[in-house]
Scaffold this motif. Structure first.
Motif: not given
Ligand code: SF4
Ligand code: 5AD
Length: 459
Positions: A9-10, A13, A45-48, A79, A157, A161, A192
């Motif tokens: 992720g970003c 993270n 983890t990332c869920a985007v 996430c 998000v 979040r 964000q």
């Molecule tokens: Fe980052 Fe968005 Fe992924 Fe969460 S869902 S890790 S805020 S990119």
């Protein structure tokens, strides 16, 4: 106990990984670099989009095997952990510790409990928490706010979040002091939607400065370089561009995600701005920051996007002339309004549009990067590049830059670099001495290093 954290992720993270790693160290665990060397593996983890979720699934499959074979303890944070989808995955792969983005400070309680521990609350204590400064690094992230109050129809998000909470300037500046003391020279302020700093859930918080004034305050701290990400066009105001131009430490780089160039698609995305409004922000930015480097995020193939809508995105790209772009195929995420209400476009339509957008991006990045050849850029060299005998880093405009190691520039630092060669992804140059002369390169020892240097011989 030995622990390792794997991050997807970003930059948020990455910051949270650093925060949790610091907690682990203060709990007496040793951090190790590999899964094989660890007794506890925590996956951030990332869920985007669907892809990072698939990656987590396959990693957790592997970790479950190691759990059975050698008693590995497995954790999942970030996430995906906050979502029902992630919790199902956690049950399936027998995850021991699960921490949502608001419960990171429960890591100690989780490890002490010695049994399955799930923490999913958004806890206020996180907002005043100051992780210790990273050691031996010139760059650091600093989270100025968490969560998001927007409801873009494609985005998970706000669910993962939670609502936006701004940190106090006192807490931010205290964290910054620690970074300065540790030798950090470039800080990236994270949120964000940093332009909405101080306006939580739509209301101005008394006594909290605007984002523009926060930039000014951070600029007064003595830090050499300030970057920030990410901006939402809905909340972008001209005073941010003015504060940038008046604060020498703030880098001339703006990442302003547009997502689409079509008003019809922007409406369906609930982005709360029009193409015209977006372009007026770009005009303000260019007016106050001539030579600014512009980056964006674009989603292609949003449900209902027609060829005509996509053409609007392509011509917006030309109108702005972005230096770089992160481009994504729309991914239907369970739990988002667009997943619920709209029909996904066929995969071939989406991938074909992405290909055409990538061609556009490469043309512009090549043109923009080529215009830097001959210029002198202030580059933060982070450390060794992959190729032996070279250092890598970033310019103020966030271009990745590679230089040969030179006498007087053997290690990390901020240096003036004359750019000699550009590709769409990279600038190559030579570090300059006090009189503007290129510093003598260090001899390269291995044939491999010599071979790698040959494509750069134009430098
Ligand atoms: Fe980052 Fe968005 Fe992924 Fe969460 S869902 S890790 S805020 S990119
Ligand atoms: N599908 C594709 N891209 C997405 N993004 C966010 N949600 C989705 C989605 N469902 C992209 C946006 C955002 C970036 C972080 O990820 O472009 O700016």
């Amino acid at each position: 106990m030995k622990a390792t954290v794997i991050t997807y992720g970003c930059q948020m993270n990455e910051y949270d990984t650093h925060l949790v790693e610091s907690q682990l160290v203060s709990l007496g665990l040793d951090l190790v670099d590999t899964i094989d060397a660890a007794d506890f593996v925590l996956v951030n983890t990332c869920a985007v989009r669907g892809k990072p979720v698939d990656k987590v699934r396959s990693l957790l499959g592997d970790l479950r095997r190691q759990k059975h074979e050698r008693g590995l303890v497995v954790g999942m944070m970030g996430c995906l952990a906050q979502l029902e989808e992630g919790q199902q995955i956690a049950r399936k792969f027998e995850v021991d510790v699960l921490l949502g983005p608001g419960s990171l400070l429960d890591i100690g309680a989780a490890l002490e409990s010695n049994q399955r521990f799930w923490g999913l609350q958004f806890k206020d204590e996180l907002h005043d928490h100051i992780p210790p400064a990273p050691q031996g690094r010139l760059q650091a992230h600093l989270t100025i706010m968490r969560g998001c109050d927007h409801h873009c129809t494609y985005c998970i998000v706000p669910t993962t979040r939670g609502p936006q909470v701004s940190r106090t300037p006192a807490s931010i500046l205290k964290e910054l002091d620690g970074l300065l003391e540790a030798g950090v020279q470039e800080v990236t302020l994270l949120g964000q939607n940093v332009n909405a700093y101080g306006f939580d859930q739509g209301a101005k918080i008394a006594g909290i400065p605007s984002f523009a004034d926060l930039l000014r305050a951070v600029g007064r701290s003595g830090i050499r370089r300030i970057k920030f990400t990410t901006s939402h066009p809905m909340n972008f105001t001209e005073d941010v561009a003015i504060a940038m131009s008046e604060t020498p430490a703030v880098c001339e780089f703006v990442h302003l995600p547009v997502q689409s160039g079509s008003n019809r698609v922007l409406r369906r995305m609930a982005r709360e701005y029009t193409r015209e409004k977006y372009l007026s922000h770009i005009a303000d930015i260019k007016k106050h920051l001539p030579g600014v480097v512009l980056a964006t995020d674009i989603i292609v193939g949003f449900p209902g996007e027609t060829e005509e809508d996509f053409q609007h995105t392509l011509d917006l790209y030309d109108e702005v002339g972005y230096d770089s772009a992160y481009m994504f195929i729309y991914s239907a995420r369970p739990g988002t309004p667009s997943y619920q209400h709209f029909t996904d476009l066929p995969r071939e339509v989406k991938t074909e549009r992405l290909q055409r957008l990538i061609v556009k991006q490469k043309e512009w990045s090549q043109r923009k990067n080529a215009s830097k050849v001959g210029s002198i850029q202030e580059v933060l060299l982070r450390g060794n590049a992959h190729a032996e005998g070279f250092l890598e880093g970033h310019s103020r405009g966030n271009h990745p830059v590679v230089v040969p190691k030179a006498l007087g520039a053997e290690t990390a630092g901020i240096y003036p670099v004359r750019i000699g060669h550009a590709t769409p992804h990279m600038l190559y140059g030579a570090v300059l001495g006090p009189n503007g002369e290129a510093l003598p390169e260090l001899p390269r020892l291995t044939p491999e290093a010599a071979a790698v240097s040959s494509p750069l011989s134009m430098v």
